[in-house]
Design a protein around this motif. Structure first.
Motif, PDB file in Angstrom:
ATOM      1  N   PHE A 135      59.974   4.253  -9.437  1.00 46.25           N
ATOM      2  CA  PHE A 135      60.721   5.310 -10.119  1.00 46.25           C
ATOM      3  C   PHE A 135      59.779   6.078 -11.035  1.00 46.25           C
ATOM      4  O   PHE A 135      58.740   5.576 -11.470  1.00 46.25           O
ATOM      5  N   ALA A 136      60.155   7.302 -11.305  1.00 44.93           N
ATOM      6  CA  ALA A 136      59.442   8.150 -12.264  1.00 44.93           C
ATOM      7  C   ALA A 136      60.471   9.040 -12.921  1.00 44.93           C
ATOM      8  O   ALA A 136      61.443   9.480 -12.289  1.00 44.93           O
ATOM      9  N   GLN A 137      60.284   9.313 -14.206  1.00 40.33           N
ATOM     10  CA  GLN A 137      61.234  10.159 -14.919  1.00 40.33           C
ATOM     11  C   GLN A 137      60.561  11.438 -15.390  1.00 40.33           C
ATOM     12  O   GLN A 137      59.349  11.486 -15.593  1.00 40.33           O
ATOM     13  N   ASP A 138      61.383  12.474 -15.528  1.00 36.23           N
ATOM     14  CA  ASP A 138      60.904  13.744 -16.042  1.00 36.23           C
ATOM     15  C   ASP A 138      61.935  14.278 -17.020  1.00 36.23           C
ATOM     16  O   ASP A 138      62.846  13.537 -17.440  1.00 36.23           O
ATOM     17  N   ALA A 139      61.835  15.532 -17.371  1.00 36.96           N
ATOM     18  CA  ALA A 139      62.692  16.093 -18.416  1.00 36.96           C
ATOM     19  C   ALA A 139      64.151  16.159 -18.025  1.00 36.96           C
ATOM     20  O   ALA A 139      65.024  16.239 -18.893  1.00 36.96           O
ATOM     21  N   THR A 140      64.472  16.147 -16.746  1.00 40.35           N
ATOM     22  CA  THR A 140      65.859  16.327 -16.328  1.00 40.35           C
ATOM     23  C   THR A 140      66.451  15.146 -15.575  1.00 40.35           C
ATOM     24  O   THR A 140      67.636  15.151 -15.264  1.00 40.35           O
ATOM     25  N   ARG A 158      67.788  10.676  -6.506  1.00 41.54           N
ATOM     26  CA  ARG A 158      67.637  11.395  -7.770  1.00 41.54           C
ATOM     27  C   ARG A 158      68.852  11.104  -8.641  1.00 41.54           C
ATOM     28  O   ARG A 158      70.000  11.168  -8.190  1.00 41.54           O
ATOM     29  N   ALA A 159      68.608  10.738  -9.892  1.00 39.06           N
ATOM     30  CA  ALA A 159      69.687  10.437 -10.829  1.00 39.06           C
ATOM     31  C   ALA A 159      69.355  11.034 -12.181  1.00 39.06           C
ATOM     32  O   ALA A 159      68.177  11.226 -12.522  1.00 39.06           O
ATOM     33  N   ARG A 160      70.383  11.297 -12.960  1.00 41.65           N
ATOM     34  CA  ARG A 160      70.148  11.818 -14.310  1.00 41.65           C
ATOM     35  C   ARG A 160      69.568  10.729 -15.214  1.00 41.65           C
ATOM     36  O   ARG A 160      68.723  10.999 -16.065  1.00 41.65           O
ATOM     37  N   TYR A 161      70.045   9.481 -15.027  1.00 42.57           N
ATOM     38  CA  TYR A 161      69.598   8.373 -15.865  1.00 42.57           C
ATOM     39  C   TYR A 161      69.506   7.103 -15.015  1.00 42.57           C
ATOM     40  O   TYR A 161      70.164   6.981 -13.975  1.00 42.57           O
ATOM     41  N   LEU A 162      68.705   6.147 -15.494  1.00 39.01           N
ATOM     42  CA  LEU A 162      68.558   4.847 -14.848  1.00 39.01           C
ATOM     43  C   LEU A 162      68.970   3.762 -15.830  1.00 39.01           C
ATOM     44  O   LEU A 162      68.468   3.714 -16.964  1.00 39.01           O
ATOM     45  N   VAL A 163      69.873   2.895 -15.410  1.00 37.90           N
ATOM     46  CA  VAL A 163      70.291   1.737 -16.202  1.00 37.90           C
ATOM     47  C   VAL A 163      69.668   0.503 -15.561  1.00 37.90           C
ATOM     48  O   VAL A 163      69.924   0.205 -14.391  1.00 37.90           O
ATOM     49  N   ALA A 164      68.832  -0.217 -16.315  1.00 35.99           N
ATOM     50  CA  ALA A 164      68.144  -1.400 -15.806  1.00 35.99           C
ATOM     51  C   ALA A 164      68.924  -2.646 -16.184  1.00 35.99           C
ATOM     52  O   ALA A 164      68.947  -3.055 -17.344  1.00 35.99           O
ATOM     53  N   ALA A 282      64.407 -17.362 -25.771  1.00 37.96           N
ATOM     54  CA  ALA A 282      65.165 -16.619 -26.781  1.00 37.96           C
ATOM     55  C   ALA A 282      64.323 -15.421 -27.188  1.00 37.96           C
ATOM     56  O   ALA A 282      63.570 -15.474 -28.159  1.00 37.96           O
ATOM     57  N   ASP A 283      64.424 -14.344 -26.417  1.00 34.43           N
ATOM     58  CA  ASP A 283      63.579 -13.169 -26.607  1.00 34.43           C
ATOM     59  C   ASP A 283      64.393 -11.889 -26.485  1.00 34.43           C
ATOM     60  O   ASP A 283      65.412 -11.850 -25.791  1.00 34.43           O
ATOM     61  N   VAL A 284      63.894 -10.841 -27.137  1.00 35.41           N
ATOM     62  CA  VAL A 284      64.536  -9.533 -27.102  1.00 35.41           C
ATOM     63  C   VAL A 284      63.474  -8.482 -26.830  1.00 35.41           C
ATOM     64  O   VAL A 284      62.345  -8.572 -27.348  1.00 35.41           O
ATOM     65  N   ALA A 285      63.809  -7.489 -26.035  1.00 35.57           N
ATOM     66  CA  ALA A 285      62.868  -6.407 -25.741  1.00 35.57           C
ATOM     67  C   ALA A 285      62.544  -5.635 -27.018  1.00 35.57           C
ATOM     68  O   ALA A 285      63.400  -5.449 -27.887  1.00 35.57           O
ATOM     69  N   GLU A 286      61.310  -5.166 -27.114  1.00 32.03           N
ATOM     70  CA  GLU A 286      60.890  -4.454 -28.326  1.00 32.03           C
ATOM     71  C   GLU A 286      61.563  -3.089 -28.452  1.00 32.03           C
ATOM     72  O   GLU A 286      61.593  -2.507 -29.533  1.00 32.03           O
ATOM     73  N   ARG A 287      62.098  -2.566 -27.383  1.00 31.10           N
ATOM     74  CA  ARG A 287      62.962  -1.391 -27.431  1.00 31.10           C
ATOM     75  C   ARG A 287      63.853  -1.424 -26.189  1.00 31.10           C
ATOM     76  O   ARG A 287      63.468  -1.964 -25.165  1.00 31.10           O
ATOM     77  N   LEU A 288      65.057  -0.856 -26.304  1.00 30.66           N
ATOM     78  CA  LEU A 288      66.039  -0.920 -25.225  1.00 30.66           C
ATOM     79  C   LEU A 288      66.147   0.377 -24.440  1.00 30.66           C
ATOM     80  O   LEU A 288      66.982   0.467 -23.527  1.00 30.66           O
ATOM     81  N   SER A 289      65.351   1.357 -24.784  1.00 26.89           N
ATOM     82  CA  SER A 289      65.397   2.611 -24.029  1.00 26.89           C
ATOM     83  C   SER A 289      64.006   3.223 -23.983  1.00 26.89           C
ATOM     84  O   SER A 289      63.163   2.971 -24.854  1.00 26.89           O
ATOM     85  N   ASP A 290      63.790   4.011 -22.950  1.00 26.13           N
ATOM     86  CA  ASP A 290      62.537   4.731 -22.779  1.00 26.13           C
ATOM     87  C   ASP A 290      62.873   6.006 -22.031  1.00 26.13           C
ATOM     88  O   ASP A 290      63.076   5.988 -20.819  1.00 26.13           O
ATOM     89  N   GLY A 291      62.994   7.109 -22.772  1.00 27.43           N
ATOM     90  CA  GLY A 291      63.381   8.362 -22.138  1.00 27.43           C
ATOM     91  C   GLY A 291      64.761   8.263 -21.518  1.00 27.43           C
ATOM     92  O   GLY A 291      65.752   8.032 -22.213  1.00 27.43           O
ATOM     93  N   ARG A 292      64.818   8.377 -20.202  1.00 23.98           N
ATOM     94  CA  ARG A 292      66.084   8.350 -19.482  1.00 23.98           C
ATOM     95  C   ARG A 292      66.390   6.987 -18.860  1.00 23.98           C
ATOM     96  O   ARG A 292      67.237   6.880 -17.968  1.00 23.98           O
ATOM     97  N   VAL A 293      65.725   5.953 -19.340  1.00 24.69           N
ATOM     98  CA  VAL A 293      65.904   4.599 -18.821  1.00 24.69           C
ATOM     99  C   VAL A 293      66.430   3.699 -19.940  1.00 24.69           C
ATOM    100  O   VAL A 293      65.913   3.729 -21.062  1.00 24.69           O
ATOM    101  N   PHE A 294      67.431   2.885 -19.613  1.00 28.68           N
ATOM    102  CA  PHE A 294      68.078   2.034 -20.608  1.00 28.68           C
ATOM    103  C   PHE A 294      68.162   0.609 -20.087  1.00 28.68           C
ATOM    104  O   PHE A 294      68.537   0.373 -18.934  1.00 28.68           O
TER     105      PHE A 294
END
Length: 531
Positions: A135-140, A158-164, A282-294
């Motif tokens: 996958f790759a994301q861009d502005a839209t 093609r999707a507006r957003y990706l939910v992981a 017992a771990d948590v991701a350092e961030r839960l979003s990156d641009g259009r990916v959650f």
């Protein structure tokens, strides 16, 4: 919308997006739904979410077919032997008044098909045996390559957003370079699925979970009706105070020995149906979003199965995210709303993960205590008392960033779940929970005149007076539960979180509401973007 992962949380995300009118493509690398009858302990908030999606009754019926309701959680040396402690004598003791829903157990093998059926009815396209290859994301949007695992054929979507929602070893998270932080791996555990006649060993006790701690092993049992099969999780073997925590090197013969050691009967016939190896972390991701990916669910946080919080927390992630994606897609809210997902859910994920770890250490691994452990907070606060902090909430005290409050004292505090109160409509009992879920809504007291005047009417909000008109308050409980006067009002988001509150209609509160609503919806940003 593209969702990577179609297990419990991914399928819930597809269903909740569908509830908001957003269709999704779900790609799941496995050939079908869960094949192991892993038990999911569904907390009240999760059941409220399923209630809003129209699944509560179906899930409850499935649960009652598999397990006795209102079971206990206890510790013992063996199932047949000495009892050590009763952690919950009844999983619903002391909480029934807090929600229209009850806590219950259900297997994922039973639950996931219900979620899929509902998601597909709401427009989801579910593709099993299909993986996200790139996958790759861009502005839209996001451009992804998905691959059929059987044929190897690929296609571009093609999707507006990706939910992981692709699990604890999330390929999406790794591709984004997002690290996991926390306690790390503390056991190479196994889950042993077995068949054995354990009903006589229950001795009439209604036991939902039995934690086992003896000289042979540390772990826990779950058995389901008609008590001829179940699973044993083994975290460690040997001396509980200095155990061996890598138990992956087991064969069928050794698994039979472990099951018998946990049951406490040396000669009981046992057959092994499957063995699943997994890491207790017992771990948590350092961030839960990156641009259009959650990131949602185990891709966002991994916790030990003590308290049953993992699946619930993931479902709550999806619930927080789904309405925000829908609101941004239809232009009701500005895209900055999506920036609130991480600051709202990551602290809650961290808090809940630490609570799961604290229960693991206290109940199963006291030898880990010297490394530090958080004080245990009551399950009710973890479920119904968590609080989110972000610009999508107008806080009473902006300096207060507490991640939870005592659920019985929350009283519609901004950032907390709108409390459950039994009301009446058309002669039928309904919960305040039943009034929420589709749009922002303004719940106000019976003296609602000023909330119906032009400044508020111009917002297009659904204004619902409680205790006057169509919604009755027969127990006179609403005002007390929401900490407002008869002229006060509470603004509630589609996910049931209180966004703003006015104790009364005095001091210009109705005139202030439109600005507060625009702030939490990022409407100025939405207008600027469209222009």
């Amino acid at each position: 919308m593209l969702i990577a992962g179609g297990s419990l949380v991914g399928m819930t995300a597809a269903m909740l997006l569908g509830c908001h009118g957003v269709a999704s493509l779900v790609v799941e690398r496995h050939a079908g739904a869960a094949i192991h009858p892993r038990a999911a302990f569904l907390l009240q908030r999760t059941m409220e979410i399923l209630r809003g999606a129209g699944l509560e009754e179906q899930v409850r019926a499935g649960s009652h077919a598999q397990f006795e309701p209102d079971g206990a959680i206890m510790s013992a040396e063996t199932l047949a032997g000495r009892e050590l402690a009763w952690h919950l004598a009844n999983v619903n003791d002391g909480v029934r008044d807090m929600s229209p829903c009850e806590r219950l157990f259900v297997t994922q093998i039973g639950l996931e098909p219900m979620l899929r059926e509902r998601a597909e009815a709401l427009g989801a396209d579910v593709r099993y045996g299909t993986e996200l290859a790139d996958f790759a994301q861009d502005a839209t949007g996001v451009t992804a390559v998905v691959r059929d695992r059987a044929s190897g054929a690929t296609r571009e979507v093609r999707a507006r957003y990706l939910v992981a929602a692709d699990g604890p070893r999330s390929a999406v998270r790794e591709r984004l370079g997002i690290a996991m932080t926390g306690r790390g791996v503390f056991s190479n555990a196994v889950t042993i699925y077995f068949a054995a006649d354990v009903e006589p060993l229950l001795r009439g006790r209604n036991l939902s979970v039995v934690l086992i701690r003896n000289a042979e092993l540390t772990g826990f049992f779950r058995v389901e009706k008609p008590y001829r099969s179940g699973f044993l999780v083994v975290h460690s073997v040997g001396d509980p105070d200095a155990p061996v925590t890598d138990v992956w090197d087991v064969d069928e013969r050794r698994c039979v020995e472990l099951v018998r050691a946990g049951l406490g009967v040396a000669d009981i016939p046992v057959s092994i149906e499957d063995i699943m190896r997994w890491e207790a972390r017992a771990d948590v991701a350092e961030r839960l979003s990156d641009g259009r990916v959650f990131l949602v669910g185990d891709a966002a946080h991994v916790m030990p199965p003590y308290g049953g919080y993992g699946g619930n927390t993931g479902i709550h992630d999806a619930h927080n995210l789904a309405w925000k994606l829908a609101a941004v897609l239809d232009g009701a809210c500005g895209p900055e709303l999506l920036d609130t997902y991480d600051p709202e859910r990551r602290p809650v994920g961290r808090f809940t993960t630490e609570q799961g770890y604290a229960r693991y250490v206290t109940r199963a691994a006291p030898y880990l205590a010297p490394r530090g452990v958080e004080p245990i907070v009551d399950d009710l606060e973890i479920d119904l008392g968590t609080r989110v902090c972000s610009p999508a909430v107008v806080a009473d005290d902006p300096a207060d960033d507490a991640v939870y409050v005592p659920a019985r004292e929350a009283r519609a505090r901004p950032g907390t779940r709108a409390p459950h109160v039994w009301l009446e409509r058309d002669g039928r009992r309904i919960s305040t929970v039943d009034l929420l879920g589709e749009r922002f809504i303004l719940l106000c007291g019976p003296q609602s005149e000023r909330w119906l005047e032009p400044p508020v009417a111009a917002t297009g909000l659904d204004v619902v007076p409680v205790g006057a008109g169509a919604i009755g308050d027969p127990d006179y409980a609403f005002l007390r539960a929401y900490a407002i006067t008869p002229s006060g009002a509470v603004l509630v988001r589609p996910d049931g979180i209180v966004a703003w509150r006015a104790a009364s209609s005095d001091a210009g509160a109705p005139e202030a509401l439109p600005a507060a609503l625009d702030a939490v919806r990022f409407r100025s940003a939405a207008t600027a973007t469209r222009d």
